[in-house]
Design an enzyme around this catalytic site. Structure first.
Site, mmCIF file in Angstrom:
data_model
loop_
_atom_site.group_PDB
_atom_site.id
_atom_site.type_symbol
_atom_site.label_atom_id
_atom_site.label_comp_id
_atom_site.label_asym_id
_atom_site.label_seq_id
_atom_site.Cartn_x
_atom_site.Cartn_y
_atom_site.Cartn_z
ATOM 1 N N PRO A 1 66.334 53.525 0.260
ATOM 2 C CA PRO A 1 66.388 52.892 -0.885
ATOM 3 C C PRO A 1 64.957 52.824 -1.531
ATOM 4 O O PRO A 1 63.914 52.461 -1.084
ATOM 5 C CB PRO A 1 66.748 51.449 -0.689
ATOM 6 N N GLU A 2 64.930 53.563 -2.623
ATOM 7 C CA GLU A 2 63.540 53.517 -3.704
ATOM 8 C C GLU A 2 63.723 52.722 -4.782
ATOM 9 O O GLU A 2 64.694 51.802 -4.759
ATOM 10 C CB GLU A 2 63.468 54.931 -4.127
#
Length: 272
Positions: A2-3
Site C-alpha cells: 500500500p502506497e
C-alpha cells in the site's frame, strides 16, 4: 505494498468511525508483526480517539491521553471497520472494539505491518517519522525544492523521488505513472533535469496521487479499502504493469526493466 493513496483512502474510511469513539477493548491475537506490538496498547482501553492523521504511509490515531497509536500497513495489511461479531479471519492480528458498537480490525497475511503505542506527545520525533521528507501534496514540496536536491545527484530521477527522505509516499506505481505524465524517462539522471521539467514532474506527482486518492487507491493483489472494497485506480494506469502493451497515448510498446530492484515501466516515445 500500500502506497500513499491507499493509506490516505484508509484514513478517510476509518476516521469517521474512530474520532470521538471510546476504546472499549484492545485485542491482540499476534504480537510478532514487523516489530512486536507495543505491550502498552492495553492502556488504551477506556481512552478516546480524538483524530486520525497520516504522515507518509503511517496512520496516526491520536488518543485523548496524549498518546498515539501508530499503524503501518506493511506489504499486505488492511484495516476494516466491522461488526465485532464477524468471524476472525486467519490473518486478523489486532482489533480495537469501539463504544459505537463497531470494531477496527487489522488484517496482515505477511505480518510486515507495524502497530506501536507512542506515549510521547510529539509522535513526529519518533525515529520512524523524524527524518521523513515533505508531503508531496503539501506546500513544502515544490520544483525549487526538488531542484536543490537533484542538482548534485547523478542517480536516476525515479530513485530520487522514491526516496522518503526527499519526498514521502511516492512509491513504485505512482513514480512510474508520474514520470510518464511528465514525459521523463525514469533512468534520467536527476542532475540533468531543468527546473521547467521538474515543475512538470512535481505537478504530475501531485496529479497522479490526487487522482489515485479519488479512485480509492490501486488494487494489485492485497490492498482493500477500509470497507473491504478494492481501489479502482488500476484502470487508469498508463504504464505500470503494462509491459509489451501499446501506449495509450502513442501506441508504442511499453518497455520494462528492473531499476533499484523494482520493476520500472515507460514509453520510449512519450518519455525523453
Amino acid at each position: 505494498m500500500p502506497e500513499l493513496p491507499e493509506v490516505e483512502t484508509t484514513r478517510c474510511g476509518i476516521e469517521p468511525h474512530l474520532t470521538g469513539a471510546q476504546i472499549q477493548e484492545v485485542i491482540v491475537k499476534r504480537y510478532d508483526l514487523r516489530w512486536p506490538v507495543s505491550d502498552s496498547v492495553a492502556e488504551l482501553e477506556q481512552r478516546t480517539f480524538i483524530g486520525v492523521t497520516r504522515r507518509s504511509k503511517y496512520l496516526l490515531l491520536a488518543v485523548n491521553d496524549g498518546s498515539t497509536l501508530l499503524i503501518h500497513l506493511g506489504m499486505s495489511g488492511s484495516l476494516r471497520v466491522i461488526d465485532p461479531a464477524e468471524a476472525w479471519k486467519k490473518h486478523d492480528h489486532f482489533a480495537v472494539t469501539l463504544s459505537t458498537g463497531m470494531q477496527l480490525r487489522f488484517h496482515d497475511p505477511r505480518r510486515f505491518g507495524v502497530i506501536l503505542h507512542l506515549k510521547s506527545e510529539s509522535p513526529f520525533e519518533h525515529p520512524l517519522l523524524a527524518s521523513l521528507g515533505p508531503e508531496p501534496l503539501g506546500d513544502g514540496f515544490s520544483a525549487t525544492y526538488l531542484k536543490s536536491i537533484c542538482s548534485t545527484r547523478k542517480s536516476a530521477i525515479k530513485q530520487v523521488i522514491m526516496d522518503g527522505k526527499v519526498v514521502v509516499g511516492v512509491g513504485n506505481i505512482y513514480a512510474s505513472e508520474a514520470l510518464f505524465r511528465a514525459g521523463i524517462r525514469p533512468q534520467t539522471q536527476a542532475c540533468r533535469l531543468s527546473l521547467p521539467r521538474l515543475e512538470r514532474l512535481v505537478s504530475s506527482i501531485r496529479e497522479v496521487l490526487s487522482d489515485a486518492i479519488s479512485a480509492g487507491g490501486t488494487t494489485l493483489r492485497d490492498f482493500l479499502k477500509s470497507d473491504g472494497q478494492p481501489g479502482y485506480f488500476r484502470q487508469k494506469l498508463f504504464v505500470y504493469d503494462r509491459k509489451g502493451e501499446p501506449c495509450l497515448v502513442c501506441g508504442t510498446e511499453i518497455r520494462h526493466a528492473v531499476q533499484g530492484q523494482r520493476s520500472t515501466y515507460w514509453c520510449p516515445t512519450c518519455q525523453k
